[in-house]
Design an enzyme around this catalytic site. Structure first.
Site, PDB file in Angstrom:
ATOM      1  N   ASP A   8      -2.112   0.841  -3.462  1.00 34.80           N
ATOM      2  CA  ASP A   8      -3.360   1.241  -2.323  1.00 34.80           C
ATOM      3  C   ASP A   8      -2.918   1.824  -1.087  1.00 34.80           C
ATOM      4  OD1 ASP A   8      -4.842   0.269  -4.700  1.00 34.80           O
ATOM      5  OD2 ASP A   8      -5.542  -1.286  -3.643  1.00 34.80           O
ATOM      6  N   ARG A  33      -9.594   5.082 -10.978  1.00 34.53           N
ATOM      7  CA  ARG A  33      -9.078   5.157  -9.552  1.00 34.53           C
ATOM      8  C   ARG A  33      -7.778   5.778  -9.494  1.00 34.53           C
ATOM      9  NH1 ARG A  33      -9.974  -1.023  -7.322  1.00 34.53           N
ATOM     10  NH2 ARG A  33     -12.467  -1.299  -7.685  1.00 34.53           N
TER      11      ARG A  33
END
Length: 444
Positions: free
Chosen positions: A265, A318
């Protein structure tokens, strides 16, 4: 200091009511040596190679002096090397496998070593069974408090902070980090290359019966996090769940006991990041660029990220999901094989400015190409010259026709300039297969 021996002392890490003594005495030949004049440990990000090449350069530890070059073989040595060099330029070479969940000698330990205050999974399941606890409130009380205390112990072990001006690089083909979460947090000028990151798992997921219609298990820890940092280059790594795939995990309360969060991330004001020639595979929630619609104060004008020549294989969603940032995603290969879960690839989030061009998608027959894009918030994107199963495809038009309730508008409002080689999408699968992932760019 002896020419033959240096000693790094890492203070004991106090973990709540327990401590893991990580004092180490490390021979010079094992942790510090003059670096070769050539090799990827001294490499810097090429000029024009994505956002990390803007507003200065990304050099990591390329200027490290000989006493700030380390080879580490376990978690204690890794932490000690970072502590010894501080923010000075440093090269930290990972040899072999480093376990995040390990004792002072580097021997892996199990989740039971972190359990405190009477926590066991069996007791937790009994206390918060929906037939006992209900579905209207999140868990609270002694067993939830025990879970939190146990989780804090694990967090202190698996979260490893990377300082500024660091090159972290794997030695040879098999350098691996298992079960640790590398935190590039509020620092600058970091390079991470040639490492396999595997199975950063949460021993103590929280049951939340209020999450969705049926409740979910929520976990912590990503393999790698870039948080509030700038000028970061992540190149030729492999990210996966290793030997603990979600498919092999049990279900409790009719929901997957999810021990994994994201793979990688980029969040909370992180900026000027280039992600190139990596493999991200066999995972559910893969990559967030911006982790909250409410983080605009940190993220507006930041989260400038380039993704190129990466393989996203059998990831559910994602890849990435984008909020706020100017993200340039080109020449990536997205693969979904038969039997794998597929939700979407690109998530279009709050105020995102995604440019997705010259990418290749190889999708099994059960995947509707209209779902390659997923609209989460009203934002426009640019998506040209992408190929799906060998055919040029207008991703926005296909999405709007197939999912009319989530209409997307075209035009990200900016044009990327920081690109090096741009390959034709038809050759991207071959280029990525030959070059992406750990072990493809080698060091001594």
């Amino acid at each position: 200091m002896s020419a033959r021996m240096r000693h790094l002392r890492a203070t004991a890490v106090v973990l709540g009511t327990a401590s893991l003594a990580l004092a180490v005495s490390v021979p010079a030949q094992a942790t510090s040596r003059p670096a070769p004049g050539k090799g990827i440990e001294r490499a810097v990000l090429p000029a024009g190679d994505g956002w990390a090449s803007a507003e200065g350069s990304t050099t990591g530890g390329a200027d490290a002096t000989p006493d700030h070059v380390y080879t580490v073989t376990n978690r204690a040595e890794l932490i000690a090397a970072f502590a010894d060099a501080g923010d000075a330029p440093k090269i930290v070479r990972i040899a072999g496998t480093i376990h995040g969940n390990a004792d002072a000698a580097g021997t892996p330990i199990g989740c039971e070593e972190y359990q405190r205050d009477g926590y066991t999974l069996e007791k937790y399941l009994a206390a918060y069974d929906p037939e006992v606890w209900g579905m209207d409130e999140v868990p609270s009380g002694p067993l939830e408090d025990a879970r939190v205390a146990s989780a804090k112990l694990q967090a202190a072990a698996v979260n490893v902070k990377v300082p500024s001006n660091t090159t972290l690089v794997g030695v040879g083909r098999n350098a691996t980090v298992v079960g640790a979460s590398l935190q590039v947090k509020n620092v600058s000028n970091v390079i991470v290359r040639n490492i396999s990151f595997e199975d950063t798992y949460d021993c103590f997921p929280q049951w939340d019966p209020t999450d969705g219609d049926t409740g979910h298990w929520n976990s912590e820890y990503d393999n790698l996090v870039v948080y509030g940092s700038d000028h970061v280059w992540v190149d030729h790594n492999t990210f996966s769940d290793g030997d603990r795939p979600d498919a092999d995990q049990p279900s409790y309360f009719d929901e997957l006991f999810q021990q994994h969060d994201g793979l990688f991330d980029i969040v909370r004001g992180a900026d000027l990041v280039t992600v190139s020639y990596n493999v991200l595979k066999d995972h559910d929630k893969t990559m967030l660029i911006g982790n909250s619609d409410g983080a605009g104060a940190d993220d507006r004008g930041k989260l400038r990220v380039t993704l190129h020549h990466n393989l996203f294989k059998d990831v559910n969603e994602r890849a990435p999901r984008v909020r706020f940032g100017q993200v340039d995603s080109y020449n990536n290969h997205f693969v979904s094989t038969k039997g794998s879960a597929y939700g979407y690839s690109y998530g279009i989030g709050a105020e995102s400015q995604l440019v997705a061009e010259h990418n290749a998608f190889t999708l099994h027959s059960g995947v509707d190409k209209a779902t390659i894009l997923k609209k989460w918030s009203e934002s426009s994107l640019t998506a040209g010259d992408n190929y799906v199963n060998g055919r040029k495809t207008d991703l926005i038009a296909v999405h709007n026709a197939g999912v009319p309730a989530e209409h997307l508008t075209e035009g990200a409002g900016w044009k990327p300039k920081l690109r090096t080689t741009v390959d034709h999408p038809l050759v991207v699968p071959l280029v990525v297969a030959l070059k992406a992932g750990a072990g493809r760019t080698l060091i001594g």
